[in-house]
Enzyme design. Structure first.
Site, mmCIF file in Angstrom:
data_model
loop_
_atom_site.group_PDB
_atom_site.id
_atom_site.type_symbol
_atom_site.label_atom_id
_atom_site.label_comp_id
_atom_site.label_asym_id
_atom_site.label_seq_id
_atom_site.Cartn_x
_atom_site.Cartn_y
_atom_site.Cartn_z
ATOM 1 N N ILE A 214 31.106 43.774 37.584
ATOM 2 C CA ILE A 214 30.389 43.671 36.817
ATOM 3 C C ILE A 214 29.687 42.618 36.080
ATOM 4 O O ILE A 214 29.287 41.943 35.606
ATOM 5 C CB ILE A 214 30.714 44.148 35.087
ATOM 6 C CG1 ILE A 214 32.237 43.899 34.814
ATOM 7 C CG2 ILE A 214 30.629 45.932 35.753
ATOM 8 C CD1 ILE A 214 32.477 44.768 33.383
ATOM 9 N N ALA B 187 33.602 34.802 38.888
ATOM 10 C CA ALA B 187 34.092 33.471 37.501
ATOM 11 C C ALA B 187 34.405 33.124 39.303
ATOM 12 O O ALA B 187 34.735 33.701 39.704
ATOM 13 C CB ALA B 187 35.078 33.470 36.376
ATOM 14 N N SER B 188 34.666 32.009 38.819
ATOM 15 C CA SER B 188 35.628 30.762 40.347
ATOM 16 C C SER B 188 36.920 31.184 40.330
ATOM 17 O O SER B 188 37.256 31.822 41.399
ATOM 18 C CB SER B 188 36.223 29.871 39.436
ATOM 19 O OG SER B 188 36.559 29.635 38.486
ATOM 20 N N LEU B 189 38.118 32.438 39.754
ATOM 21 C CA LEU B 189 38.553 32.583 39.982
ATOM 22 C C LEU B 189 38.365 33.843 40.328
ATOM 23 O O LEU B 189 39.800 34.985 41.455
ATOM 24 C CB LEU B 189 39.764 32.688 39.577
ATOM 25 C CG LEU B 189 40.722 31.085 38.840
ATOM 26 C CD1 LEU B 189 41.616 31.581 37.624
ATOM 27 C CD2 LEU B 189 40.151 29.980 39.650
ATOM 28 N N GLY B 190 37.913 35.030 39.685
ATOM 29 C CA GLY B 190 37.506 36.411 40.303
ATOM 30 C C GLY B 190 36.440 37.315 39.472
ATOM 31 O O GLY B 190 36.019 35.893 39.402
ATOM 32 N N GLN B 191 37.151 38.055 40.047
ATOM 33 C CA GLN B 191 35.234 39.067 39.939
ATOM 34 C C GLN B 191 36.422 40.184 38.775
ATOM 35 O O GLN B 191 37.403 40.954 38.904
ATOM 36 C CB GLN B 191 34.817 40.149 41.010
ATOM 37 C CG GLN B 191 35.464 40.502 42.047
ATOM 38 C CD GLN B 191 34.142 40.348 42.729
ATOM 39 O OE1 GLN B 191 33.359 39.665 43.333
ATOM 40 N NE2 GLN B 191 34.417 41.580 43.996
ATOM 41 N N VAL B 192 34.860 40.811 38.184
ATOM 42 C CA VAL B 192 35.797 42.608 37.577
ATOM 43 C C VAL B 192 34.971 43.779 37.761
ATOM 44 O O VAL B 192 33.621 43.511 37.473
ATOM 45 C CB VAL B 192 35.797 41.478 35.857
ATOM 46 C CG1 VAL B 192 36.322 42.840 34.802
ATOM 47 C CG2 VAL B 192 36.647 40.761 35.152
ATOM 48 N N LYS C 293 40.163 43.314 36.885
ATOM 49 C CA LYS C 293 40.232 41.780 37.386
ATOM 50 C C LYS C 293 40.814 41.755 38.977
ATOM 51 O O LYS C 293 41.854 41.604 38.774
ATOM 52 C CB LYS C 293 40.537 40.527 36.395
ATOM 53 C CG LYS C 293 40.151 39.151 36.749
ATOM 54 C CD LYS C 293 41.042 38.147 35.899
ATOM 55 C CE LYS C 293 40.595 38.051 34.600
ATOM 56 N NZ LYS C 293 40.910 36.780 34.497
ATOM 57 N N ASP D 106 40.258 28.800 25.704
ATOM 58 C CA ASP D 106 38.720 28.740 25.728
ATOM 59 C C ASP D 106 37.858 30.628 25.504
ATOM 60 O O ASP D 106 37.553 31.979 26.401
ATOM 61 C CB ASP D 106 38.806 29.877 27.801
ATOM 62 C CG ASP D 106 37.025 29.540 28.325
ATOM 63 O OD1 ASP D 106 36.430 29.223 28.182
ATOM 64 O OD2 ASP D 106 37.717 30.413 29.436
#
Length: 700
Positions: free
Chosen positions: A217, A220-225, A239, A373
């Site tokens: 859904i 980002a740079s480090l992973g996805q959800v 994540k 953040d």
């Protein structure tokens, strides 16, 4: 040996309990309960006919090792750096690793140094031709730099974001472009995500989740959800880290660190420790890549704000969490920047912003553990009126000393004491102790002077920080890492608030909280700051107290009982000595004036022949004096009456304490002594001597 879900859960619980201090017991008990329920669900969902590789037998539920079969031998899911045992940022260990594998380094060097070199060549050509003097050309080059960092990958994006809060290193125009860097990249192959989950948690996806959407859904740079539902029925967000991410970021950090070392050694214009900056970035990125660490952060944050019914924090399901997989409670909400959706929930967006500002200041100045953040995707408005915080990978801490120093700096700013403000920057770590502060003081006055004309509550935070960035770039400032993240957090929060209210001023919203802390905090350093705020030399400024209490009363969490106790604490503290003396002098003046007026009236009733010389032909109303109204007490009562919820009973409840104060008894003795001295003077000067002669004696 294959790690089971129970092993992963145990590791996660250990990190949550021992890796972070201050997490309330009930939070940990809740996580332990989830672990028990989850294991029962997995146990019942996993087929008993499956066998572990290597023919391992036993009574426990066996799960297949998918670390190789799931990826069919593809190297994409593996991680060279993690396989080398590097789980924490260690520059020396990274150097040793790549010294033994130069081919990996050379390949990435070609991918990074060629585009960087071409960009620098273009900038150098523009500089030689004088084209950078054109603001449009400079802006275009700054934007090109930001785009280049995005193209180079996650480590360079993180480096750009870190530099966006370092005005001591980066010119203002480039600073603005870096501040707009978005940590968003396309998602990766969902099959790899599923394989990563199975490898890290040691069980098939179907054994852990009742359902799990294959398509992410967000990414980002480090992973996805991914969105899913646990076997125990809870809706969750999962994540998953990008495969091979640790190796890519580690290699890029190694390259950038060596570039930084070369720049520090060969470019004299660079005053800041670039290597130190990269090392700080490396530590933070490695923490972000460790989802155990993020889970512990979330638990700690939730425990710290458990008393606040306006804040929501997702539960972490530790039993379905590993270093590369994080399973958390799914929270349904809308972004604060989506005004129509927020209003459709029946919620005032301004109220949500106010909750966010109060919570951020509480994180910063009370807990010292803050979300660094808070971009729009990490702050959600919920239908029940709460504000939800998400994503706890980037957190930071502020020491008690730094928190106190920040409040002291605000006091000196409000008092326009720029000399003291420059010393605050030394104590906070922005300037070395041997730096000459003389040229910095007028620079501060230039930056803050005009802004203060409008009042603190109307200062434009972004404009002031931009101007301050220019000062930091010209003078030998070094921005501490915690401050860089504070500015990042506040600027991001102000950006969200401005999308809701174009006239929003974050300093105006924050000042009530500063005022309340200054009034309520018993810290000796803040007691001294309160004295500096309220006194101008030896003169007590009632208007400042009025402004301070009025500002504190605007805060949403004002505790009137605590505020009154702190006012009394200050009055009877060593810092309140001047105020106590003013009260004594005022009482003596008041009582002496009343007694003198009563004496004059009594004298008028006596026959003329019995009147003392000083009481003949004297107007009984001439005793009316400016201090007749006992100004300090009158001012204090007026200020307290203006507070919301103030009742006289609040003062009456404190009479026993007042009676027992040793300083109050000493004040009574001083009043008696003062009245006795004035009585003698009145008798000799005003009663026994005729008015004209008395005036002559007074003038003599």
């Amino acid at each position: 040996m294959v790690r089971t879900a129970a092993d992963a859960a145990a590791d996660a619980m250990h990190a949550a309990v021992f890796g972070e201090a201050g997490v309330e017991e009930r939070v940990l008990e809740e996580a332990a309960h989830q672990d028990s329920v989850f294991r029962d669900a997995v146990h019942s969902a996993t087929p008993r006919s499956s066998a572990r590789p290597g023919g391992e037998a036993g009574g426990s539920t066996p799960w297949p090792d998918l670390s190789t079969t799931a990826r069919g031998g593809s190297p994409e899911l593996g991680d060279f750096i993690e396989a080398a045992g590097l789980l924490e940022y260690d520059p020396a260990a990274i150097t040793r690793i790549y010294a033994g594998h130069p081919q990996r380094l050379l390949r990435r060097l070609a991918q990074t140094l060629i585009p960087i070199g071409l960009y620098l060549l273009g900038v150098g050509t523009d500089w030689l031709l004088g084209m950078l003097a054109n603001p449009e050309r400079s802006r275009a080059r700054a934007r090109e730099c930001a785009n280049l960092l995005v193209d180079l990958g996650p480590a360079f994006i993180k480096a750009g974001q870190a530099l966006s809060t370092r005005p001591d290193i980066v010119p203002p125009m480039l600073l603005e472009e870096l501040a707009q860097l978005q940590d968003q990249l396309p998602g990766f192959d969902s099959a790899l995500a599923m394989a990563c989950i199975e490898e890290d948690l040691g069980a098939p996806v179907e054994a852990i989740y009742a359902s799990l959407e294959r398509e992410p859904i967000s990414a980002a740079s480090l992973g996805q959800v991914h969105r899913g539902v646990l076997r125990t029925g809870e809706r969750v967000a999962v994540k998953v880290q990008r495969p091979g991410l640790r190796e890519q970021i580690t290699l890029d950090l190694y390259i950038v660190r060596n570039i930084a070392a070369w720049l520090n050694q060969n470019v004299r214009l660079i005053r800041s420790d670039l290597v130190g900056l990269i090392d700080e970035l490396g530590r933070r990125v490695f923490e972000e890549m460790d989802y155990f660490h993020e889970a512990a952060n979330a638990d700690r944050f939730r425990a710290l704000h458990a008393h606040n019914r306006l804040i929501a924090v997702p539960l972490i399901y530790h039993q379905a969490t590993s270093r590369r997989v994080l399973t958390m409670q799914w929270i349904e909400g809308v972004k604060l920047t989506n005004l129509e959706a927020v209003q459709a929930l029946g919620i005032d967006p301004d109220v949500m912003v106010s909750i966010g500002v109060d919570c951020s200041l509480q994180q910063l100045l009370e807990h010292g553990f803050f979300h660094a953040d808070p971009h729009p995707g990490n702050l959600l408005a919920l239908s029940d009126g709460r504000l939800a915080y998400l994503d706890f990978g980037m957190m930071s801490e502020v020491s008690r000393e730094a928190r106190t120093g920040l409040i002291q700096a605000v006091v000196h700013l409000v008092n326009r004491n720029f000399s003291a403000l420059s010393k605050d920057f030394v104590s906070l770590g922005f300037l070395a102790e041997d730096v000459n502060l003389e040229p910095i003081v007028p620079a501060f006055e230039s930056v803050f002077g005009q802004a203060l004309e409008m009042g603190v509550s109307r200062m434009d935070f972004k404009a002031v920080t931009d101007d301050l960035s220019g000062v930091m770039y010209r003078f030998p400032f070094q921005v501490p890492p915690y401050y860089a993240l504070i500015i990042r957090s506040l600027v991001t929060l102000e950006g969200i608030a401005l999308s809701v209210d174009p006239d929003f001023k974050i300093l105006g919203a924050a000042y009530p909280y500063f005022a309340r802390r200054l009034m309520e905090d018993p810290d000796p350093s803040l007691r001294q700051s309160l004295k500096e705020m309220l006194f101008d030399g030896e003169i007590f400024r009632w208007q400042r107290l009025d402004n301070l209490i009025a500002s504190a009363s605007k805060g949403s969490q004002l505790d009137l009982d605590t505020l009154l106790d702190q006012v009394l604490d200050f009055l009877f503290s060593p810092q309140g000595g001047l105020l106590r003396q003013q009260l004594v002098d005022a009482v003596v003046e008041r009582m002496d004036a009343v007694a003198w007026q009563a004496t004059l009236r009594l004298g008028q009733r006596l026959p003329t022949r019995l009147q003392p010389p000083g009481l003949r032909r004297r107007d009984p109303w001439e005793a009316s004096e400016p201090l007749l109204d006992l100004e300090p007490v009158r001012q204090l009562v007026l200020i307290l009456r203006a507070l919301p919820g103030f009742e006289p009973q609040l003062l009456l409840k404190r009479l026993p304490r007042l009676v027992g104060e040793p300083d109050l008894r000493r004040m009574g003795a001083q009043v008696a002594r003062g009245l006795a001295e004035r009585g003698v003077v009145r008798l000799l000067r005003d009663v026994l001597v005729a008015p004209q002669r008395s005036a002559d004696l007074a003038s003599a």
